[in-house]
Scaffold this active site. Structure first.
Site, PDB file in Angstrom:
ATOM      1  N   GLY A  22       5.247  -5.953  10.564  1.00  0.00           N
ATOM      2  CA  GLY A  22       5.551  -7.303  10.117  1.00  0.00           C
ATOM      3  C   GLY A  22       4.955  -7.699   8.790  1.00  0.00           C
ATOM      4  O   GLY A  22       5.380  -8.694   8.192  1.00  0.00           O
ATOM      5  N   CYS A  33       0.813  -1.212   0.000  1.00  0.00           N
ATOM      6  CA  CYS A  33       0.000   0.000   0.000  1.00  0.00           C
ATOM      7  C   CYS A  33       0.846   1.260   0.000  1.00  0.00           C
ATOM      8  O   CYS A  33       0.313   2.355  -0.191  1.00  0.00           O
ATOM      9  CB  CYS A  33      -0.958   0.015   1.200  1.00  0.00           C
ATOM     10  SG  CYS A  33      -0.106   0.088   2.790  1.00  0.00           S
TER      11      CYS A  33
END
Length: 442
Positions: free
Chosen positions: A116, A51
């Site tokens: 993560g 993103c």
């Protein structure tokens, strides 16, 4: 051959430009990988798409031609002029490309430092390249090691807990408006990885009335079952906006799903004691930025989160991870330089073996009465002489290959002994095994 990275990210471009370049779905990523692999001078290729970044990784046989071709791919995606795009693109080559990928996998280059999710996205880039046949030995080894570096960074430091995740930061901003989220009705639009992360995060902060919407009902039901949520059709979007206090959208599809008109239709565009927080975690955006102008509505999006997350970097943990990355880059480059000499050394020893065999054949023709025992002793003696003569040069060339500089000691060795380039290439191809596509699990 050398590794090249051409990319654009939240560090180099505004969110509005990232939206134009983004590869919003798997088909778009596959096309970009195929296009990159088809560029002249590109031998292997894959893409990391998230993103907040789009990066093309390639093994190339020439820098200038390949960097121009890969940059052009990203320029065309943005539908902007080259002059407008180039200031926002970055290029890393060879050692710099290795260092950049290791930093990305370790979470040092993320919008939310230490998050993560990038580890899974790095693994996905490797999987896609293997599936499409565009990742070969060079990128396979590089990405496998990057995944190990990312896991080591998280196992040996608290980097993933020192800084908030993208979703965590968004929920913190929502809490500033709504207060305790425990008793607030909420909904999630989407059912992908980010939607799953958002759903899990909302459950952790106490949201108990949670609804999942997705254009594919089966996916919505699967996500809802995992987190004990309910589902609703996308057609009920207006009703959901009217009902909830917190709405998170992360579909990754093009076009705005939540507009100012929809919010008005839901009756949430008037100042009241029921504020509405809309969280947009999608790229391109799902929620029209104009909703932020409506009274009683707060929009939390990637642009705002980027500013907030830049202020939350945990210095001690970041320094520890940087140390790990520095060590891992050094070890990787050392191993790569030493490995680059191996084919030449093997080709040299193969040539020496051929010379010994040829001379023994010549001896057989000149001394046909030579007994088997005597012949074996002569052969062993000649082999020992050759081994002793080659030992010191081959040991030294490996040591010298580990030193940085412009000299190619492997090339010098090949030139001194007049090694056949085709023989060295054949050893190179045979000496780098390609690992299983399922060989790395993070």
């Amino acid at each position: 051959m050398s590794v090249l990275v051409v990319g654009i990210s939240h560090n180099s471009a505004p969110v509005s430009l990232l939206e134009r370049v983004a590869a919003p779905d798997e088909d778009a990523v596959h096309k970009l990988v195929a296009d990159a692999a088809g560029c002249e001078h590109v031998v292997e290729a894959t893409v990391i798409s998230t993103c907040n970044r789009l990066e093309v990784y390639a093994e190339v046989d020439r820098f200038h031609g390949s960097v121009e071709a890969l940059s052009t791919l990203l320029v065309h995606r943005a539908d902007r002029s080259t002059e407008q795009m180039l200031p926002h693109l970055y290029v890393h080559y060879d050692d710099g490309a290795v260092s950049h990928l290791f930093q990305v996998a370790a979470g040092l280059d993320s919008m939310a430092v230490g998050e993560g999710q990038i580890l899974g996205q790095t693994r996905e880039a490797l999987r896609v390249g293997q599936e499409l046949g565009t990742v070969g030995p060079a990128l396979n080894v590089l990405f496998q090691q990057a995944l190990r570096v990312g896991k080591r960074a998280r196992a040996e430091t608290d980097i993933d807990r020192a800084a908030p995740s993208l979703v965590g930061a968004a929920l913190e901003q929502a809490q500033q408006v709504l207060g305790d989220l425990g008793g607030r009705p909420a909904a999630v639009l989407g059912a992908g990885a980010m939607a799953g992360l958002a759903t899990a995060s909302m459950r952790r902060v106490g949201v108990d009335e949670l609804t999942v919407l997705n254009r594919t009902p089966e996916r919505a039901e699967r996500l809802a079952r995992e987190y004990d949520a309910t589902t609703a059709p996308v057609a009920t979007l207006v009703d959901q906006l009217a009902r909830v206090d917190l709405f998170v959208s992360c579909t990754g599809a093009t076009g705005s799903h939540v507009t100012a008109d929809l919010v008005r239709e839901a009756g949430r565009a008037e100042a009241s004691d029921r504020p509405l927080v809309l969280v947009d975690l999608a790229l391109p955006h799902d929620i029209d930025p104009d909703v932020a102008d409506l009274p009683g509505v707060t929009l939390v999006n990637l642009a705002g989160l980027a500013d907030a997350l830049r202020r939350t970097e945990a210095a001690a943990e970041v320094d520890a991870v940087r140390g790990i990355v520095t060590d891992e880059v050094s070890a990787f480059l050392t191993a790569r330089r030493q490995a680059s000499v191996t084919p030449t050394v093997k080709a040299l020893r193969s040539m020496a073996t051929s010379v010994v065999d040829s001379e023994m054949t010549r001896l057989d023709s000149r001394l046909p009465a030579l007994g088997g025992t005597e012949r074996a002793e002569v052969l062993q003696t000649v082999r020992r002489v050759v081994d002793k003569l080659l030992h010191e040069p081959t040991v030294r060339v490996r040591e010298l290959a580990d030193s940085e500089g412009a000299v190619s000691y492997a090339a010098a060795l090949a030139e001194l002994f007049s090694l056949d380039p085709d023989a060295v290439t054949a050893v190179t191809s045979a000496s780098v095994p390609e690992e299983s596509p399922k060989g790395e699990r993070a």
